[in-house]
Write a protein that holds these residues in place. Sequence first.
Motif, mmCIF file in Angstrom:
data_model
loop_
_atom_site.group_PDB
_atom_site.id
_atom_site.type_symbol
_atom_site.label_atom_id
_atom_site.label_comp_id
_atom_site.label_asym_id
_atom_site.label_seq_id
_atom_site.Cartn_x
_atom_site.Cartn_y
_atom_site.Cartn_z
ATOM 1 N N GLU A 77 0.766 -0.979 0.173
ATOM 2 C CA GLU A 77 0.072 -0.230 -0.222
ATOM 3 C C GLU A 77 0.928 1.244 -0.046
ATOM 4 O O GLU A 77 0.571 2.259 -0.827
ATOM 5 C CB GLU A 77 -1.107 0.039 1.252
ATOM 6 C CG GLU A 77 -2.181 -1.281 1.495
ATOM 7 C CD GLU A 77 -3.021 -0.804 2.650
ATOM 8 O OE1 GLU A 77 -4.181 -1.745 2.097
ATOM 9 O OE2 GLU A 77 -2.492 -0.976 3.163
ATOM 10 N N TYR A 80 2.081 2.248 -3.623
ATOM 11 C CA TYR A 80 1.062 2.767 -4.603
ATOM 12 C C TYR A 80 0.652 4.056 -3.588
ATOM 13 O O TYR A 80 0.808 4.742 -4.912
ATOM 14 C CB TYR A 80 -0.154 1.843 -3.997
ATOM 15 C CG TYR A 80 0.168 0.366 -5.189
ATOM 16 C CD1 TYR A 80 0.233 1.115 -6.542
ATOM 17 C CD2 TYR A 80 -0.154 -0.360 -4.624
ATOM 18 C CE1 TYR A 80 0.110 -0.349 -7.161
ATOM 19 C CE2 TYR A 80 0.302 -1.303 -5.047
ATOM 20 C CZ TYR A 80 0.386 -1.889 -6.980
ATOM 21 O OH TYR A 80 0.084 -2.594 -7.317
ATOM 22 N N ARG A 81 1.220 4.335 -2.813
ATOM 23 C CA ARG A 81 0.979 6.021 -2.290
ATOM 24 C C ARG A 81 1.834 6.826 -3.332
ATOM 25 O O ARG A 81 2.331 7.885 -2.919
ATOM 26 C CB ARG A 81 1.150 6.232 -0.918
ATOM 27 C CG ARG A 81 -0.457 5.709 -0.217
ATOM 28 C CD ARG A 81 -0.764 6.382 1.470
ATOM 29 N NE ARG A 81 0.231 5.036 2.228
ATOM 30 C CZ ARG A 81 -0.562 4.121 2.477
ATOM 31 N NH1 ARG A 81 -2.167 3.811 2.490
ATOM 32 N NH2 ARG A 81 0.158 3.258 3.451
ATOM 33 N N TRP A 83 2.535 7.332 -5.650
ATOM 34 C CA TRP A 83 2.004 7.588 -7.763
ATOM 35 C C TRP A 83 1.061 9.188 -7.684
ATOM 36 O O TRP A 83 2.454 10.045 -8.285
ATOM 37 C CB TRP A 83 1.738 5.886 -8.253
ATOM 38 C CG TRP A 83 3.407 5.313 -8.080
ATOM 39 C CD1 TRP A 83 2.193 4.491 -8.004
ATOM 40 C CD2 TRP A 83 3.870 5.374 -8.434
ATOM 41 N NE1 TRP A 83 3.445 2.571 -7.631
ATOM 42 C CE2 TRP A 83 4.081 3.799 -8.104
ATOM 43 C CE3 TRP A 83 5.267 6.220 -9.295
ATOM 44 C CZ2 TRP A 83 6.094 2.846 -8.066
ATOM 45 C CZ3 TRP A 83 6.643 5.598 -8.864
ATOM 46 C CH2 TRP A 83 7.199 4.271 -8.653
ATOM 47 N N PRO A 84 0.620 8.993 -7.145
ATOM 48 C CA PRO A 84 -0.085 10.260 -7.049
ATOM 49 C C PRO A 84 0.305 11.473 -6.528
ATOM 50 O O PRO A 84 0.467 12.592 -7.424
ATOM 51 C CB PRO A 84 -1.280 10.296 -6.259
ATOM 52 C CG PRO A 84 -1.729 8.836 -5.840
ATOM 53 C CD PRO A 84 -0.117 8.142 -6.165
ATOM 54 N N PRO A 136 -3.532 -4.580 -2.447
ATOM 55 C CA PRO A 136 -3.561 -3.994 -4.362
ATOM 56 C C PRO A 136 -4.104 -4.499 -5.797
ATOM 57 O O PRO A 136 -2.826 -6.006 -5.774
ATOM 58 C CB PRO A 136 -3.168 -2.745 -4.500
ATOM 59 C CG PRO A 136 -2.815 -2.448 -2.989
ATOM 60 C CD PRO A 136 -2.634 -3.593 -2.225
ATOM 61 N N TYR A 139 -1.208 -2.927 -11.517
ATOM 62 C CA TYR A 139 -1.190 -2.868 -13.133
ATOM 63 C C TYR A 139 -2.853 -2.347 -13.404
ATOM 64 O O TYR A 139 -3.376 -2.020 -14.485
ATOM 65 C CB TYR A 139 -0.736 -3.851 -14.495
ATOM 66 C CG TYR A 139 0.437 -4.892 -13.943
ATOM 67 C CD1 TYR A 139 1.422 -4.098 -13.122
ATOM 68 C CD2 TYR A 139 -0.049 -6.147 -12.867
ATOM 69 C CE1 TYR A 139 2.551 -4.734 -12.590
ATOM 70 C CE2 TYR A 139 1.461 -6.554 -13.038
ATOM 71 C CZ TYR A 139 2.904 -6.756 -12.091
ATOM 72 O OH TYR A 139 3.451 -7.023 -11.912
ATOM 73 N N VAL A 140 -3.701 -1.733 -12.939
ATOM 74 C CA VAL A 140 -4.343 -1.104 -13.796
ATOM 75 C C VAL A 140 -4.593 0.740 -12.948
ATOM 76 O O VAL A 140 -5.494 1.125 -14.203
ATOM 77 C CB VAL A 140 -5.817 -1.963 -12.525
ATOM 78 C CG1 VAL A 140 -6.130 -3.065 -12.674
ATOM 79 C CG2 VAL A 140 -5.150 -0.850 -10.935
ATOM 80 N N TRP A 141 -4.060 1.411 -12.404
ATOM 81 C CA TRP A 141 -3.763 2.807 -12.481
ATOM 82 C C TRP A 141 -3.448 2.740 -13.410
ATOM 83 O O TRP A 141 -2.873 3.687 -13.941
ATOM 84 C CB TRP A 141 -3.566 2.777 -11.041
ATOM 85 C CG TRP A 141 -2.686 3.795 -10.099
ATOM 86 C CD1 TRP A 141 -4.707 5.419 -10.400
ATOM 87 C CD2 TRP A 141 -2.553 5.317 -10.575
ATOM 88 N NE1 TRP A 141 -3.883 6.659 -10.196
ATOM 89 C CE2 TRP A 141 -3.244 6.663 -10.380
ATOM 90 C CE3 TRP A 141 -1.054 5.027 -11.199
ATOM 91 C CZ2 TRP A 141 -1.708 7.574 -10.137
ATOM 92 C CZ3 TRP A 141 0.137 6.070 -10.876
ATOM 93 C CH2 TRP A 141 -0.569 7.524 -10.674
ATOM 94 N N TRP A 142 -1.552 2.827 -13.614
ATOM 95 C CA TRP A 142 -0.634 3.110 -14.292
ATOM 96 C C TRP A 142 -1.176 2.971 -15.273
ATOM 97 O O TRP A 142 -1.316 4.147 -16.383
ATOM 98 C CB TRP A 142 0.352 2.496 -15.095
ATOM 99 C CG TRP A 142 0.978 2.386 -13.553
ATOM 100 C CD1 TRP A 142 1.658 1.742 -12.288
ATOM 101 C CD2 TRP A 142 2.107 3.972 -12.851
ATOM 102 N NE1 TRP A 142 2.545 2.627 -11.075
ATOM 103 C CE2 TRP A 142 2.780 3.204 -12.193
ATOM 104 C CE3 TRP A 142 1.307 5.002 -14.010
ATOM 105 C CZ2 TRP A 142 3.699 5.103 -11.531
ATOM 106 C CZ3 TRP A 142 3.002 6.598 -13.484
ATOM 107 C CH2 TRP A 142 3.672 6.121 -12.134
ATOM 108 N N GLU A 144 -4.504 4.002 -17.272
ATOM 109 C CA GLU A 144 -5.109 4.987 -17.210
ATOM 110 C C GLU A 144 -4.751 6.331 -17.145
ATOM 111 O O GLU A 144 -4.915 7.170 -17.789
ATOM 112 C CB GLU A 144 -6.077 5.227 -15.767
ATOM 113 C CG GLU A 144 -7.106 3.822 -16.006
ATOM 114 C CD GLU A 144 -8.181 3.836 -14.966
ATOM 115 O OE1 GLU A 144 -8.004 4.305 -14.258
ATOM 116 O OE2 GLU A 144 -8.917 2.474 -14.516
ATOM 117 N N VAL A 145 -3.873 6.610 -16.481
ATOM 118 C CA VAL A 145 -2.464 7.561 -15.784
ATOM 119 C C VAL A 145 -1.896 7.800 -17.644
ATOM 120 O O VAL A 145 -2.215 8.841 -17.950
ATOM 121 C CB VAL A 145 -1.740 7.205 -15.081
ATOM 122 C CG1 VAL A 145 -1.203 8.710 -14.778
ATOM 123 C CG2 VAL A 145 -2.759 7.296 -13.416
#
Length: 210
Positions: A77, A80-81, A83-84, A136, A139-142, A144-145
């Motif tokens: 977790e 993943y924090r 990247w934003p 989590p 490979y699903v957030w990247w 889209e971004v």
Amino acid sequence: MPGTDDAGAAQQAGGQPKQERARRTKAQILRAAAEIFAEHGYAAVTLQDVAARASMTKGAVYFHFANKQVLALAVVEEHYRRWPPLLERVRALGLSPLESLLAVLDGTAEAFRHDTVVQAGARLQIERSLIDADLPQPYVWWPEVLAELIAKARDAGQLRPETTPESLARVFVSAFFGMQHTSDVLTGRADLMDRYVEMRDALLKGFVVG
């Protein structure tokens, strides 16, 4: 005699350092866990190993993390924090769309090269079948971004008009994570930036205008 408000304020003031110490201790455990997970993988690590790396007792680790699965989940977790804030920093620079895309990709590569939490999170995701925790989805957030950044660069005329943002984004994600894993296995990521630049330039070569 002090009133109840004064007593409450004193209690809050007295509690704040304790809360801060707990936060620092938890962060220290996470850093130690990230280091040892990145080096040895999930299966080979025990909470005693983490405690020794963090220079504290096993009981202190247990106080914050009930078991190894919970600790591994916390490391992922935290990965993943990362990247934003990277995305927000790039947006704040006011770069062109293509420059923004490159800055995000470059920043991600630098994180995989130097940030132990990022490295540990990536390894733990690869070993997710060994971890009895709801990690989590990778490979699903990247995609889209990156697709959004690619679309903006295409619409600005910096990438060829026939560029399909979603497809190119998926290719970047697949190539990037394969690249960083290969670099990790072969050189401990020592050559990651060289491999990354080769990959980035090869993928963009047929799309950049001019």
